[in-house]
Write a protein that holds these residues in place. Structure first.
Motif, PDB file in Angstrom:
ATOM      1  N   PHE A   1     -18.057  11.099   0.333  1.00 38.68           N
ATOM      2  CA  PHE A   1     -17.082  10.569  -0.614  1.00 38.68           C
ATOM      3  C   PHE A   1     -17.713   9.483  -1.486  1.00 38.68           C
ATOM      4  N   VAL A   2     -17.224   9.407  -2.732  1.00 39.19           N
ATOM      5  CA  VAL A   2     -17.608   8.285  -3.600  1.00 39.19           C
ATOM      6  C   VAL A   2     -16.606   7.159  -3.358  1.00 39.19           C
ATOM      7  N   ILE A   3     -17.037   6.117  -2.666  1.00 50.26           N
ATOM      8  CA  ILE A   3     -16.156   4.980  -2.390  1.00 50.26           C
ATOM      9  C   ILE A   3     -16.878   3.711  -2.853  1.00 50.26           C
ATOM     10  N   GLU A   4     -16.520   3.224  -4.013  1.00 50.13           N
ATOM     11  CA  GLU A   4     -17.147   2.013  -4.556  1.00 50.13           C
ATOM     12  C   GLU A   4     -16.433   0.757  -4.060  1.00 50.13           C
ATOM     13  N   ASP A   5     -15.118   0.839  -3.969  1.00 46.21           N
ATOM     14  CA  ASP A   5     -14.308  -0.311  -3.539  1.00 46.21           C
ATOM     15  C   ASP A   5     -13.384   0.186  -2.436  1.00 46.21           C
ATOM     16  N   SER A   6     -13.780  -0.096  -1.181  1.00 41.38           N
ATOM     17  CA  SER A   6     -13.040   0.464  -0.049  1.00 41.38           C
ATOM     18  C   SER A   6     -11.610  -0.063   0.040  1.00 41.38           C
ATOM     19  N   VAL A   7     -11.391  -1.311  -0.338  1.00 39.14           N
ATOM     20  CA  VAL A   7     -10.050  -1.909  -0.234  1.00 39.14           C
ATOM     21  C   VAL A   7      -9.083  -1.251  -1.225  1.00 39.14           C
ATOM     22  N   THR A   8      -9.498  -1.164  -2.496  1.00 38.80           N
ATOM     23  CA  THR A   8      -8.633  -0.566  -3.523  1.00 38.80           C
ATOM     24  C   THR A   8      -8.408   0.918  -3.235  1.00 38.80           C
ATOM     25  N   THR A   9      -9.473   1.608  -2.806  1.00 37.54           N
ATOM     26  CA  THR A   9      -9.350   3.041  -2.481  1.00 37.54           C
ATOM     27  C   THR A   9      -8.371   3.237  -1.330  1.00 37.54           C
ATOM     28  N   PHE A  10      -8.476   2.381  -0.304  1.00 40.65           N
ATOM     29  CA  PHE A  10      -7.579   2.466   0.850  1.00 40.65           C
ATOM     30  C   PHE A  10      -6.120   2.308   0.412  1.00 40.65           C
ATOM     31  N   LYS A  11      -5.865   1.328  -0.452  1.00 39.01           N
ATOM     32  CA  LYS A  11      -4.486   1.092  -0.930  1.00 39.01           C
ATOM     33  C   LYS A  11      -3.950   2.312  -1.686  1.00 39.01           C
ATOM     34  N   THR A  12      -4.796   2.906  -2.535  1.00 37.46           N
ATOM     35  CA  THR A  12      -4.357   4.092  -3.294  1.00 37.46           C
ATOM     36  C   THR A  12      -4.039   5.242  -2.353  1.00 37.46           C
ATOM     37  N   ILE A  13      -4.875   5.447  -1.336  1.00 37.79           N
ATOM     38  CA  ILE A  13      -4.635   6.524  -0.363  1.00 37.79           C
ATOM     39  C   ILE A  13      -3.314   6.291   0.359  1.00 37.79           C
ATOM     40  N   GLN A  14      -3.025   5.047   0.709  1.00 38.20           N
ATOM     41  CA  GLN A  14      -1.747   4.724   1.358  1.00 38.20           C
ATOM     42  C   GLN A  14      -0.567   5.101   0.442  1.00 38.20           C
ATOM     43  N   GLN A  15      -0.705   4.781  -0.833  1.00 40.59           N
ATOM     44  CA  GLN A  15       0.354   5.127  -1.794  1.00 40.59           C
ATOM     45  C   GLN A  15       0.523   6.646  -1.897  1.00 40.59           C
ATOM     46  N   ILE A  16      -0.601   7.368  -1.956  1.00 44.19           N
ATOM     47  CA  ILE A  16      -0.549   8.835  -2.042  1.00 44.19           C
ATOM     48  C   ILE A  16       0.183   9.402  -0.832  1.00 44.19           C
ATOM     49  N   LYS A  17      -0.206   8.962   0.357  1.00 51.20           N
ATOM     50  CA  LYS A  17       0.406   9.494   1.586  1.00 51.20           C
ATOM     51  C   LYS A  17       1.902   9.224   1.628  1.00 51.20           C
ATOM     52  N   SER A  18       2.293   8.029   1.214  1.00 49.08           N
ATOM     53  CA  SER A  18       3.713   7.675   1.218  1.00 49.08           C
ATOM     54  C   SER A  18       4.507   8.570   0.262  1.00 49.08           C
ATOM     55  N   ILE A  19       3.962   8.783  -0.941  1.00 54.04           N
ATOM     56  CA  ILE A  19       4.657   9.613  -1.941  1.00 54.04           C
ATOM     57  C   ILE A  19       4.734  11.062  -1.475  1.00 54.04           C
ATOM     58  N   ILE A  20       3.638  11.578  -0.888  1.00 55.83           N
ATOM     59  CA  ILE A  20       3.616  12.976  -0.427  1.00 55.83           C
ATOM     60  C   ILE A  20       4.643  13.172   0.694  1.00 55.83           C
ATOM     61  N   GLU A  21       4.735  12.209   1.607  1.00 60.13           N
ATOM     62  CA  GLU A  21       5.722  12.302   2.697  1.00 60.13           C
ATOM     63  C   GLU A  21       7.142  12.378   2.143  1.00 60.13           C
ATOM     64  N   LYS A  22       7.439  11.550   1.127  1.00 66.34           N
ATOM     65  CA  LYS A  22       8.781  11.571   0.536  1.00 66.34           C
ATOM     66  C   LYS A  22       9.046  12.891  -0.195  1.00 66.34           C
ATOM     67  N   LEU A  23       8.011  13.450  -0.812  1.00 67.06           N
ATOM     68  CA  LEU A  23       8.166  14.723  -1.529  1.00 67.06           C
ATOM     69  C   LEU A  23       8.307  15.899  -0.568  1.00 67.06           C
ATOM     70  N   ASP A  24       7.783  15.733   0.657  1.00 65.84           N
ATOM     71  CA  ASP A  24       7.886  16.809   1.647  1.00 65.84           C
ATOM     72  C   ASP A  24       9.342  17.132   1.970  1.00 65.84           C
ATOM     73  N   GLU A  25      10.205  16.108   1.976  1.00 63.63           N
ATOM     74  CA  GLU A  25      11.598  16.304   2.384  1.00 63.63           C
ATOM     75  C   GLU A  25      12.341  17.293   1.489  1.00 63.63           C
ATOM     76  N   PRO A  26      12.387  17.094   0.141  1.00 64.61           N
ATOM     77  CA  PRO A  26      13.096  18.075  -0.691  1.00 64.61           C
ATOM     78  C   PRO A  26      12.438  19.460  -0.662  1.00 64.61           C
TER      79      PRO A  26
END
Length: 807
Positions: free
Chosen positions: A756-781
């Motif tokens: 993986f290309v990971i230049e900034d692990s902290v910012t990347t981690f936060k974005t991944i958390q946001q992605i997972k949260s949004i995908i989980e909410k989209l799974d319901e409908p």
């Protein structure tokens, strides 16, 4: 909605050489056909078709034909893939065995049937049962010789010692006949049968009986054509005295054939099939917002869009929806600029700038395909038509010269084409789309900053895209860019290849100011000496300066109409003269951003013109209007124009592009008549006034951009699907961020996250958390929709018909 991109090669069994072509069919409706490959038992078609599938279907079928000039083309064999099996073959190149084609296996459509059992007392006082068969309707019967059929049905009660048959009336010119006929059959009983207080059918009487419905096309003076059959055992009434359902028509004897069939050969196909179930827009807001913020994220590798490309098994799957979504919201230029900058950090040699297959280069490739279609058409198409339609030989390789060829003449032919094409390209900057110019400007600036001591890199950064990845590719495969209808023949491909190699070398040679060409072949080096003049270098630099400038260009769209679509269809005469017949005539239709015209033949003067600004609505026309399928109407300030397309895909494409080009017109209608005005009244609502307000609301508006039709919800849905499929990789990337953040020493076990290309692990981690949260909410409908879809269509309904089994 679904898309399919077939690509084919056939290997036929040894026999006399054939002139072969291949067709693509939805069930039995042909939607595309390849060019004819002459005198071959291993025809290589190499043609790509992309289309939206506008209706339900059972099979995606491919037929291989032997072209016959004097008689009907002979069907050699077919490959029929069930809709539900397409996903198993999608994205794979597969050889399929050709199956025999006969009228008894060419079946499509469904029939609506109702069965009842009544109790009767005969004249002599005995009790018997009466079977009532109500054949209500059929839907989706095939076209016969391109036209709707004249169907009728035979209804039979079949048992070990009986075969009672009855017949419906013939319904003229329809693929969806409404029969509504009832037939009565007496079910005899043994003399030992005694009347019971509550009616009940005895098992031994019904186990051996079945109702058989056979559909036929009335041939009038020729033999009737079999359209399909269903067999329903009468014992479906054992527990209920009434049974009603839709059944899929089956081949005769349910397609059971001898296990040994002749080897007809094989067909190699590459099919890509997708189905998108798009939810209402409000569900996609959070994911769309996160993706559209990507260009502003620092570093860009920590953005949601970049992360998607990192975790997808195939980067190309992610690139297309990302590019379309970002393009739709004017976010592509900053995103492409940011990922290109990431590319430049790893580029050590200015001569290899943007030559790799990175996210940046793929994004720009897709962007140029999407926005550059019209640019290629106005620039290359006239010359490519001339090259493909002429038979001039341009072979300059001494080894490949044919007997009687003159290499000097061939050189002159090739030089003529190269000069003509090159001259057109370097004078085309005014037609270059603004988005392309904006990105080229950014690339040029970044390249100069990365290699400040190289005066030519500002040009090579742009030429590596516009010459190498755009013009040169379109020249060598014009059918892929819709510049030609079919894959060119072998001689033309060779000519186009030689032109393409010269053009891309001219582009890079002019931009790099090289003193000699980079050709490996001696004959190409000799040929290229003709172009090693200062004039070519200056022309390339001037062109690259113009297309990578931020200066405001005059819009070429205001002076030149955009060519959108053309093709052959049938139109109903509008009866503009009293003696004019209102029959159907074959015409060549052309649509530009200004007008819709039709002509007797391509290239001839227009017979009739409808200015686009005068179009009030474009809608489908009910089949019952003229008993013809695939019809639509162009409602404008004069009488409506009624048009019949050759198939459902073509009709859908014409309606879409006509709607897009006229969407912003003033005085567009809100209501229309789905049928026609005949004999003093509208067939749909029976209103007598010809100018009466329509009885049905017009179809909802579609995107107004006539050159780029982007459904952002659909693209976001595809991105959601990609994230869902790649959740395990997303999890690994999240773990890698944690490892990097916690462990500051040397990377002892880099395999965990080095992919993986990971230049900034902290910012990347936060974005991944946001992605997972949004995908989980989209799974319901999505889950709710899947449950609703699986339970909503009852087995036996029109949407989910019963598949008949062998009796």
């Amino acid at each position: 909605t679904a898309t399919a991109i077939p690509w084919a090669q056939a290997i036929l069994t040894p026999q006399p050489l054939k002139d072969c072509f291949c067709t693509i069919n939805l069930d039995q409706e042909e939607v595309y056909r390849t060019q004819v490959v002459e005198k071959s038992l291993s025809p290589f078609f190499s043609e790509e078709f992309y289309f939206e599938i506008p209706r339900t279907f059972q099979y995606l079928s491919f037929y291989v034909y032997d072209k016959n000039v004097l008689q009907r083309d002979l069907r050699i064999g077919k490959v029929a893939i069930k809709k539900e099996d397409l996903c198993h073959h999608s994205g794979k190149e597969t050889w399929f065995s050709l199956q025999p084609v006969d009228s008894n296996s060419e079946v499509q459509g469904k029939v609506h049937l109702e069965l009842k059992l009544n109790e009767l007392i005969t004249e002599n006082g005995t009790v018997c049962q009466q079977l009532v068969v109500h054949i209500k309707a059929c839907h989706g019967l095939p076209l016969i010789n391109g036209q709707s059929c004249d169907p009728y049905a035979t209804v039979s009660l079949v048992g070990p010692s009986r075969n009672d048959q009855k017949k419906t009336k013939v319904k003229k010119k329809t693929s969806n006949p409404q029969f509504n006929e009832i037939f009565y059959f007496e079910v005899t009983r043994s003399s030992s049968y005694t009347r019971k207080s509550q009616f009940q059918v005895e098992e031994e009487d019904i186990e051996k009986l079945e109702i058989r419905i056979d559909l036929w096309n009335n041939g009038n003076l020729v033999q009737d054509v079999f359209l399909g059959e269903i067999k329903v055992p009468v014992n479906v009434l054992r527990t209920d005295s009434s049974h009603q359902a839709w059944y899929l028509l089956q081949p005769r004897d349910n397609g059971n054939k001898s296990s040994k069939t002749d080897d007809l050969g094989s067909l190699r196909l590459n099919i890509c099939y997708t189905e998108d179930y798009v939810l209402p827009s409000e569900y996609y807001g959070p994911l769309k917002t996160l993706l559209l913020k990507s260009p502003d994220v620092q570093p860009i590798s920590a953005s949601a869009a970049y992360i998607l490309s990192e975790i997808c098994r195939d980067k190309n799957d992610a690139v297309l929806p990302l590019v379309r979504l970002l393009l739709h919201h004017d976010k592509l230029v900053p995103f492409a600029t940011a990922v290109a900058e990431l590319d430049l950090k790893d580029t050590q040699d200015a001569n290899t700038i943007f030559r790799g297959n990175s996210l940046a280069t793929r994004c720009l490739d897709e962007m140029m395909k999407i926005v550059g279609g019209h640019y290629l058409k106005v620039t290359l198409k006239p010359i490519l038509d001339e090259i493909c339609d002429s038979s001039k030989s341009c072979e300059i390789d001494p080894i490949k010269l044919k007997e009687g060829d003159n290499v000097e003449n061939n050189k002159e032919n090739l030089r003529y084409y190269v000069d003509k094409l090159f001259s057109t390209i370097v004078k085309s900057s005014m037609s270059c789309p603004t988005v392309m110019c904006d990105i080229f400007y950014s690339l040029r600036q970044m390249a100069t900053q990365r290699f400040p001591n190289d005066p030519h890199v500002q040009y090579s950064a742009v030429s590596s895209f516009v010459f190498l990845r755009f013009f040169a590719v379109a020249v060598v495969s014009p059918h892929t860019f819709h510049l030609r209808p079919h894959h060119p023949d072998a001689q033309t491909i060779r000519t186009l290849t030689l032109i393409s190699k010269t053009i891309q070398t001219l582009g890079s040679w002019g931009s790099l100011s090289k003193s000699k060409s980079s050709f490996k072949e001696t004959f190409m080096c000799e040929f290229f000496k003709m172009f090693q003049e200062e004039g070519y270098i200056m022309a390339v630099k001037k062109f690259l300066d113009e297309i990578s400038s931020t200066e405001t260009k005059e819009s070429s769209g205001t002076s030149e109409p955009v060519h959108l679509k053309e093709g052959e269809m049938y139109k109903r005469a509008q009866g503009r003269t009293r003696i004019g017949k209102k029959n159907f005539k074959k015409r060549w239709f052309c649509l530009t951003s200004r007008e819709l015209t039709y002509h007797k033949q391509p290239g001839k003067d227009a017979i009739y013109t409808i200015p686009v600004k005068n179009i009030l609505a474009v809608e489908k026309l009910e089949e019952s209007s003229f008993n013809k399928k695939n019809m639509f109407q162009v409602i404008h300030t004069e009488k409506p124009l009624y048009v019949q397309a050759n198939n459902c895909v073509e009709a859908n494409e014409w309606i879409d592009v006509l709607c897009r080009v006229s969407r912003c017109n003033q005085n567009r209608l809100s209501f229309y008549h789905p049928s026609v005005y005949l004999n003093g009244n509208w067939l749909c609502c029976q209103e007598t006034g010809e100018n009466t307000l329509g009885c049905k609301p017009c179809t909802a508006g579609v995107p107004a951009d006539i050159q780029i039709d982007i459904d952002e919800d659909r693209e976001t849905e595809r991105i959601y699907s990609l994230f869902t499929l790649s959740l395990l990789k997303l999890q690994k990337m999240e773990e890698a961020c944690g490892t990097i953040a916690v462990y500051q020493g040397p990377q002892k076990e880099p395999d965990d996250y080095s992919n993986f290309v990971i230049e900034d692990s902290v910012t990347t981690f936060k974005t991944i958390q946001q992605i997972k949260s949004i995908i989980e909410k989209l799974d319901e409908p999505h889950e709710k929709y899947r449950k609703k879809r699986s339970s909503s269509a009852k087995y036996g309904s029109k949407e989910n018909p019963i598949v008949g089994k062998a009796s």
